[in-house]
Design an enzyme around this catalytic site. Structure first.
Site, mmCIF file in Angstrom:
data_model
loop_
_atom_site.group_PDB
_atom_site.id
_atom_site.type_symbol
_atom_site.label_atom_id
_atom_site.label_comp_id
_atom_site.label_asym_id
_atom_site.label_seq_id
_atom_site.Cartn_x
_atom_site.Cartn_y
_atom_site.Cartn_z
ATOM 1 N N ASP A 1 33.922 44.921 -35.394
ATOM 2 C CA ASP A 1 33.857 43.596 -34.798
ATOM 3 C C ASP A 1 32.777 43.686 -33.721
ATOM 4 O OD1 ASP A 1 34.099 41.291 -33.329
ATOM 5 O OD2 ASP A 1 36.251 41.469 -32.964
ATOM 6 N N LYS B 1 15.701 34.308 -34.576
ATOM 7 C CA LYS B 1 15.674 32.883 -34.225
ATOM 8 C C LYS B 1 16.853 32.174 -34.901
ATOM 9 C CE LYS B 1 14.452 31.428 -38.447
ATOM 10 N NZ LYS B 1 15.210 30.451 -39.245
ATOM 11 N N GLU C 1 9.189 23.266 -48.871
ATOM 12 C CA GLU C 1 9.539 24.219 -49.909
ATOM 13 C C GLU C 1 10.429 23.591 -50.973
ATOM 14 O OE1 GLU C 1 11.439 27.554 -48.082
ATOM 15 O OE2 GLU C 1 12.686 26.330 -46.788
ATOM 16 N N ASP D 1 16.038 25.320 -37.445
ATOM 17 C CA ASP D 1 15.730 26.448 -38.316
ATOM 18 C C ASP D 1 14.232 26.696 -38.421
ATOM 19 O OD1 ASP D 1 16.435 28.527 -40.239
ATOM 20 O OD2 ASP D 1 15.605 27.192 -41.756
ATOM 21 N N HIS E 1 9.573 28.579 -35.607
ATOM 22 C CA HIS E 1 8.417 28.929 -36.438
ATOM 23 C C HIS E 1 7.223 28.011 -36.203
ATOM 24 C CE1 HIS E 1 10.842 31.811 -38.393
ATOM 25 N NE2 HIS E 1 11.401 31.045 -39.294
ATOM 26 N N LYS F 1 13.321 20.892 -47.238
ATOM 27 C CA LYS F 1 13.851 21.690 -48.342
ATOM 28 C C LYS F 1 14.009 20.827 -49.594
ATOM 29 C CE LYS F 1 16.364 25.545 -46.307
ATOM 30 N NZ LYS F 1 15.615 26.484 -47.160
#
Length: 476
Positions: free
Chosen positions: A84, A134, A202, A221, A226, A326
């Site tokens: 843990d 990140k 993408e 994200d 990025h 996406k």
């Protein structure tokens, strides 16, 4: 070089797809010797043999072109310990050993504070380093608190807030092309450049990452880390050197110069959406809300777009558009630098002179310059593209990243103040989206994304803002 690496979250997607293949590449390059030790820690009830079987399977899948001896060496160096990672006693047992250790947190960001606290209580050996993936924290307040916890644990030079985009040779080429060519740097400013698009679209959909992605979304994200990092390399002033102090100081300058968006700006200059059912290639894609592990009530976006402006001498008047989505029709991963139109064309020419565009292909690697020239017909203008293919890198991005960490070179990691400034830039966007001031649009999987915003939409959104009691900037 530190020769002990501990990965918390060792059985996850990040380890399988990126960290293990990177270690194999480093072994193949002769960087890692027989004395290298890899310890994986996770909650699975595995023993060492089971973990090595898993490591071997992932290496065979994701590093299939690497030599067999390099793959066998990394698998043989791996050991496993169930733990843990928020429990100080378990953490102390995992990191125990001679000499300093690199601890890699391949974990959801929500766990970072508890894990860093456990590391502090367990006691890291002198000279150890800690690596955090990140996004760094979940918001500005979280990043500030995490920085405080880390400062109590290790010196700033031992903290590696990593973003593998910075280790991609194609991303570094953005800065290299600017500074190594006299023809570019004199025109690298708002006088000549009207817009910069930083795009990571993408065709991939969720790909089984709901446990992470549904708590983060496209803005956190991709854009918050990025794409903002790429923005820094595009817009920064030339550093004196590429050492960690000079390079990171100039990146922070860029983030500090970003004009904060008002609520009105967020409505007008940001978009969010998520995909509906569709088809990509020969695969049927379910709606994002129907993907396994997704909680529809979170209203997580799979497409995010933000337009920013920089308050600086060099960039006043240039728009920077950051976009990621996406499950789109095509992959488009590039930095597109759009130059302003020429001020005058001689009479007697037919055709239209399109503005020049310099495209840095991030994946696949490449460089394209769109020009206008005289074609086969005299006095007729025609488009012309100059294309260059880049040599493949000697190390994958995560290989370069891990090498810098093991060697203690923080130049391509993110400094504490930089991490906080990145959250400051997008804090107004997150707040406005949380209040639903920007609608969550939808687009079919396999499409170009949400349809272009119609002219009347901005007015309607403005009315919605006023209805909510929010006066757009400039209104009384």
């Amino acid at each position: 070089m530190i020769n002990r690496l501990v990965i918390f979250g060792a059985t996850g997607d990040l380890s399988a797809r990126y960290l293990l293949p990177a270690l194999v590449a480093l072994r193949e390059a002769g960087v890692l010797g027989d004395h290298f030790q890899l310890t994986g820690a996770s909650r699975e009830e595995w023993d060492g043999a089971r973990y090595r079987e898993w490591v071997t399977a992932q290496i065979d899948r994701h590093a299939m072109h690497c030599p067999a001896d390099a793959k066998a060496a990394i698998a043989g160096a791996a050991r496993y310990q169930r733990a843990d990672v928020t429990d100080p006693a378990d953490v102390a047992s995992v990191i125990a050993g001679e000499g300093p250790v690199v601890v890699y947190l391949a974990l959801p960001p929500a766990l970072f504070p508890a894990v860093v606290t456990a590391l502090h209580q367990a006691g890291l050996p002198a000279g150890s380093r800690i690596v955090l993936e990140k996004p760094f924290g979940e918001d500005l307040a979280g990043a500030q608190e995490l920085n405080r916890l880390l400062a109590d644990l290790v010196p700033e030079q031992a903290v590696f807030r990593v973003d593998h985009f910075l280790a991609m040779t194609t991303v570094q080429n953005v800065l290299g092309s600017r500074l190594a060519n006299r023809v570019l740097e004199p025109i690298w400013n708002s006088t000549h450049i009207s817009e910069v698009e930083i795009v990571w679209d993408e065709t991939l959909a969720l790909e089984g990452r709901a446990g992470y992605y549904d708590t983060v979304g496209a803005l956190k994200d991709m854009v918050q880390n990025h794409l903002l990092q790429v923005l820094c390399l595009v817009a920064m002033e030339p550093p004196i050197t590429l050492g960690e102090r000079d390079l990171r100081d100039r990146k922070v300058d860029v983030l500090r110069s970003v004009r904060l968006l008002t609520e009105h700006d967020v409505v007008q200059r940001t978009r969010r959406a998520r995909y509906l059912p569709g088809r990509i290639g020969d695969h049927d894609i379910p709606a994002y809300a129907d993907e396994e592990g997704v909680s529809p009530q979170r209203r997580t976006e799979t497409f995010a777009e933000v337009e920013l402006e920089l308050d600086s001498w060099r960039w006043a008047g240039t728009t920077f558009r950051l976009r990621s989505g996406k499950a789109l029709k095509t992959d488009r991963k590039e930095v597109a630098v759009r130059f302003r139109s020429v001020p005058h064309l001689p009479f007697g020419h037919s055709g239209e002179a399109q503005p020049n565009v310099l495209r840095f292909g991030l994946e696949p690697e490449g460089l394209i310059l769109d020009l206008t020239a005289i074609g086969s017909t005299a006095h007729a203008l025609t488009p012309l593209s100059l294309t260059a293919q880049m040599e493949p890198p000697d190390l994958p991005a995560y290989g370069r990243l891990l090498l810098d960490v093991l060697n203690g070179d923080p130049a391509l990691s993110i400094r504490s103040d930089e991490a906080e400034e990145a959250w400051r830039v997008l804090a107004p966007v997150l707040a406005a989206w949380e209040r639903d001031l920007v609608p969550l649009e939808e687009y079919p999987a396999g499409s170009d994304g949400p349809p272009p915003r119609q002219p009347y939409a901005a007015g309607r959104l403005r009315e919605d803002l006023l209805h909510e009691g929010v006066a757009p900037s400039g209104d009384v």
